[in-house]
Design a protein around this motif. Structure first.
Motif, PDB file in Angstrom:
ATOM      1  N   ASP A 181      19.567  -8.089  29.252  1.00 18.53           N
ATOM      2  CA  ASP A 181      19.419  -9.465  28.762  1.00 18.53           C
ATOM      3  C   ASP A 181      18.402 -10.248  29.579  1.00 18.53           C
ATOM      4  O   ASP A 181      17.573 -10.980  29.019  1.00 18.53           O
ATOM      5  N   GLU A 182      18.461 -10.101  30.901  1.00 22.81           N
ATOM      6  CA  GLU A 182      17.515 -10.801  31.770  1.00 22.81           C
ATOM      7  C   GLU A 182      16.092 -10.308  31.531  1.00 22.81           C
ATOM      8  O   GLU A 182      15.145 -11.104  31.512  1.00 22.81           O
ATOM      9  N   LEU A 183      15.948  -9.009  31.336  1.00 22.74           N
ATOM     10  CA  LEU A 183      14.630  -8.434  31.075  1.00 22.74           C
ATOM     11  C   LEU A 183      14.065  -8.946  29.749  1.00 22.74           C
ATOM     12  O   LEU A 183      12.896  -9.328  29.674  1.00 22.74           O
ATOM     13  N   ASN A 184      14.903  -9.010  28.715  1.00 24.38           N
ATOM     14  CA  ASN A 184      14.449  -9.536  27.422  1.00 24.38           C
ATOM     15  C   ASN A 184      14.044 -11.000  27.535  1.00 24.38           C
ATOM     16  O   ASN A 184      13.031 -11.419  26.954  1.00 24.38           O
ATOM     17  N   ALA A 185      14.810 -11.773  28.282  1.00 25.88           N
ATOM     18  CA  ALA A 185      14.472 -13.189  28.465  1.00 25.88           C
ATOM     19  C   ALA A 185      13.150 -13.338  29.208  1.00 25.88           C
ATOM     20  O   ALA A 185      12.319 -14.186  28.858  1.00 25.88           O
ATOM     21  N   MET A 186      12.943 -12.522  30.233  1.00 31.60           N
ATOM     22  CA  MET A 186      11.700 -12.576  30.997  1.00 31.60           C
ATOM     23  C   MET A 186      10.513 -12.189  30.119  1.00 31.60           C
ATOM     24  O   MET A 186       9.463 -12.849  30.138  1.00 31.60           O
ATOM     25  N   MET A 187      10.663 -11.121  29.337  1.00 31.24           N
ATOM     26  CA  MET A 187       9.554 -10.677  28.487  1.00 31.24           C
ATOM     27  C   MET A 187       9.234 -11.730  27.421  1.00 31.24           C
ATOM     28  O   MET A 187       8.066 -11.928  27.073  1.00 31.24           O
ATOM     29  N   GLU A 188      10.273 -12.404  26.927  1.00 32.96           N
ATOM     30  CA  GLU A 188      10.062 -13.480  25.946  1.00 32.96           C
ATOM     31  C   GLU A 188       9.332 -14.658  26.594  1.00 32.96           C
ATOM     32  O   GLU A 188       8.393 -15.206  26.034  1.00 32.96           O
ATOM     33  N   ALA A 189       9.766 -15.028  27.809  1.00 30.35           N
ATOM     34  CA  ALA A 189       9.159 -16.173  28.503  1.00 30.35           C
ATOM     35  C   ALA A 189       7.697 -15.910  28.856  1.00 30.35           C
ATOM     36  O   ALA A 189       6.885 -16.830  28.849  1.00 30.35           O
ATOM     37  N   ARG A 190       7.368 -14.675  29.142  1.00 33.09           N
ATOM     38  CA  ARG A 190       5.985 -14.339  29.522  1.00 33.09           C
ATOM     39  C   ARG A 190       5.137 -13.908  28.343  1.00 33.09           C
ATOM     40  O   ARG A 190       3.986 -13.495  28.526  1.00 33.09           O
ATOM     41  N   CYS A 191       5.720 -13.958  27.154  1.00 26.93           N
ATOM     42  CA  CYS A 191       4.996 -13.635  25.919  1.00 26.93           C
ATOM     43  C   CYS A 191       4.324 -12.257  25.965  1.00 26.93           C
ATOM     44  O   CYS A 191       3.151 -12.098  25.592  1.00 26.93           O
ATOM     45  N   LEU A 192       5.080 -11.272  26.418  1.00 25.10           N
ATOM     46  CA  LEU A 192       4.535  -9.912  26.471  1.00 25.10           C
ATOM     47  C   LEU A 192       4.385  -9.366  25.055  1.00 25.10           C
ATOM     48  O   LEU A 192       5.170  -9.702  24.162  1.00 25.10           O
ATOM     49  N   PRO A 193       3.389  -8.508  24.842  1.00 22.22           N
ATOM     50  CA  PRO A 193       3.199  -7.917  23.517  1.00 22.22           C
ATOM     51  C   PRO A 193       4.417  -7.069  23.112  1.00 22.22           C
ATOM     52  O   PRO A 193       5.092  -6.483  23.966  1.00 22.22           O
ATOM     53  N   SER A 194       4.682  -6.998  21.824  1.00 19.31           N
ATOM     54  CA  SER A 194       5.875  -6.287  21.347  1.00 19.31           C
ATOM     55  C   SER A 194       5.835  -4.803  21.694  1.00 19.31           C
ATOM     56  O   SER A 194       6.871  -4.194  21.960  1.00 19.31           O
ATOM     57  N   GLU A 195       4.652  -4.188  21.717  1.00 11.99           N
ATOM     58  CA  GLU A 195       4.540  -2.767  22.084  1.00 11.99           C
ATOM     59  C   GLU A 195       4.989  -2.549  23.531  1.00 11.99           C
ATOM     60  O   GLU A 195       5.718  -1.604  23.823  1.00 11.99           O
ATOM     61  N   LEU A 196       4.572  -3.436  24.424  1.00 13.95           N
ATOM     62  CA  LEU A 196       4.978  -3.318  25.824  1.00 13.95           C
ATOM     63  C   LEU A 196       6.479  -3.563  25.971  1.00 13.95           C
ATOM     64  O   LEU A 196       7.158  -2.876  26.733  1.00 13.95           O
ATOM     65  N   ARG A 197       7.009  -4.521  25.235  1.00 15.01           N
ATOM     66  CA  ARG A 197       8.451  -4.793  25.273  1.00 15.01           C
ATOM     67  C   ARG A 197       9.239  -3.551  24.856  1.00 15.01           C
ATOM     68  O   ARG A 197      10.237  -3.199  25.476  1.00 15.01           O
ATOM     69  N   THR A 198       8.774  -2.903  23.815  1.00 11.12           N
ATOM     70  CA  THR A 198       9.443  -1.695  23.329  1.00 11.12           C
ATOM     71  C   THR A 198       9.418  -0.604  24.385  1.00 11.12           C
ATOM     72  O   THR A 198      10.436   0.067  24.619  1.00 11.12           O
ATOM     73  N   ARG A 199       8.277  -0.433  25.045  1.00 13.05           N
ATOM     74  CA  ARG A 199       8.160   0.604  26.086  1.00 13.05           C
ATOM     75  C   ARG A 199       9.074   0.301  27.273  1.00 13.05           C
ATOM     76  O   ARG A 199       9.712   1.196  27.823  1.00 13.05           O
ATOM     77  N   VAL A 200       9.154  -0.976  27.668  1.00 10.15           N
ATOM     78  CA  VAL A 200      10.005  -1.361  28.796  1.00 10.15           C
ATOM     79  C   VAL A 200      11.473  -1.134  28.452  1.00 10.15           C
ATOM     80  O   VAL A 200      12.240  -0.596  29.255  1.00 10.15           O
ATOM     81  N   ARG A 201      11.874  -1.527  27.233  1.00 11.64           N
ATOM     82  CA  ARG A 201      13.271  -1.306  26.810  1.00 11.64           C
ATOM     83  C   ARG A 201      13.596   0.179  26.752  1.00 11.64           C
ATOM     84  O   ARG A 201      14.685   0.595  27.146  1.00 11.64           O
ATOM     85  N   LYS A 202      12.674   0.974  26.251  1.00 12.76           N
ATOM     86  CA  LYS A 202      12.881   2.427  26.181  1.00 12.76           C
ATOM     87  C   LYS A 202      13.047   3.004  27.582  1.00 12.76           C
ATOM     88  O   LYS A 202      13.928   3.826  27.826  1.00 12.76           O
ATOM     89  N   HIS A 203      12.194   2.559  28.514  1.00 15.48           N
ATOM     90  CA  HIS A 203      12.308   3.033  29.898  1.00 15.48           C
ATOM     91  C   HIS A 203      13.669   2.652  30.502  1.00 15.48           C
ATOM     92  O   HIS A 203      14.317   3.470  31.151  1.00 15.48           O
ATOM     93  N   LEU A 204      14.085   1.414  30.292  1.00 16.18           N
ATOM     94  CA  LEU A 204      15.377   0.967  30.818  1.00 16.18           C
ATOM     95  C   LEU A 204      16.507   1.803  30.230  1.00 16.18           C
ATOM     96  O   LEU A 204      17.427   2.220  30.940  1.00 16.18           O
ATOM     97  N   HIS A 205      16.426   2.077  28.944  1.00 18.16           N
ATOM     98  CA  HIS A 205      17.460   2.877  28.285  1.00 18.16           C
ATOM     99  C   HIS A 205      17.489   4.309  28.829  1.00 18.16           C
ATOM    100  O   HIS A 205      18.557   4.874  29.080  1.00 18.16           O
ATOM    101  N   GLU A 206      16.318   4.891  29.013  1.00 16.36           N
ATOM    102  CA  GLU A 206      16.243   6.267  29.527  1.00 16.36           C
ATOM    103  C   GLU A 206      16.656   6.349  30.984  1.00 16.36           C
ATOM    104  O   GLU A 206      17.184   7.369  31.433  1.00 16.36           O
ATOM    105  N   ALA A 207      16.422   5.294  31.743  1.00 18.98           N
ATOM    106  CA  ALA A 207      16.778   5.291  33.165  1.00 18.98           C
ATOM    107  C   ALA A 207      18.262   4.980  33.388  1.00 18.98           C
ATOM    108  O   ALA A 207      18.754   5.106  34.511  1.00 18.98           O
ATOM    109  N   TYR A 208      18.961   4.612  32.339  1.00 22.12           N
ATOM    110  CA  TYR A 208      20.368   4.223  32.467  1.00 22.12           C
ATOM    111  C   TYR A 208      21.211   5.313  33.131  1.00 22.12           C
ATOM    112  O   TYR A 208      21.958   5.051  34.082  1.00 22.12           O
ATOM    113  N   LYS A 209      21.095   6.554  32.664  1.00 21.99           N
ATOM    114  CA  LYS A 209      21.915   7.643  33.210  1.00 21.99           C
ATOM    115  C   LYS A 209      21.600   7.904  34.679  1.00 21.99           C
ATOM    116  O   LYS A 209      22.494   8.147  35.485  1.00 21.99           O
TER     117      LYS A 209
END
Length: 152
Positions: free
Chosen positions: A111-139
């Protein structure tokens, strides 16, 4: 329990006051019985039944308020049971949410990462890559967290 006691006392008090219109007298009349034949436990059981019907939102049919005062008490009962039900649901959600503290931390980080990416107006492609990385790093992070917990 307390609301059932109030509802039962209301029925008994109105019957003793010889009011022709109250829930207990009408309930007995519908069944061809005398309200005097009901003991305290039977009145409590009927009152509890009414309160549970109110709490669950199933509705009324066989027990219903019969005069304006009973409608007022019934309305108060509906509000009170609505708040109680919300409290129960909130506690169940809290318990379920706290069953896995690491998942809660992961969700908060997400949630904090999504809020930060929204506040900094990051491109949607980069947001997707960051979320994917966070999801893959979860385990990996979960295993490290578990190892750190065991070492304590």
């Amino acid at each position: 329990h307390w609301l059932s006691c109030v509802w039962g006392c209301l029925g008994i008090a109105h019957c003793r006051g010889r009011s022709d219109h109250n829930w207990l007298r009408l309930y007995a009349w519908d069944r061809g019985e005398e309200y005097d034949s009901y003991g305290i436990l039977e009145v409590y059981n009927l009152s509890l039944y009414f309160c549970v019907m109110t709490l669950t939102g199933v509705g009324f049919g066989d027990i219903a308020p019969a005069d304006h005062f009973e409608v007022l008490i019934s309305t108060i009962t509906m509000f009170a049971t609505g708040f109680m039900w919300a409290w129960v649901i909130a506690n169940v959600v809290s318990v379920v949410n706290n069953l896995d503290p690491f998942w809660s931390m992961h969700q908060k980080l997400s949630d904090e990462l999504n809020a930060m990416m929204e506040a900094r107006c990051l491109p949607s492609e980069l947001r997707t890559r960051v979320r994917k990385h966070l999801h893959e790093a979860y385990k990996v992070h979960r295993q490290r967290h578990q190892q750190a917990t065991v070492k304590m």
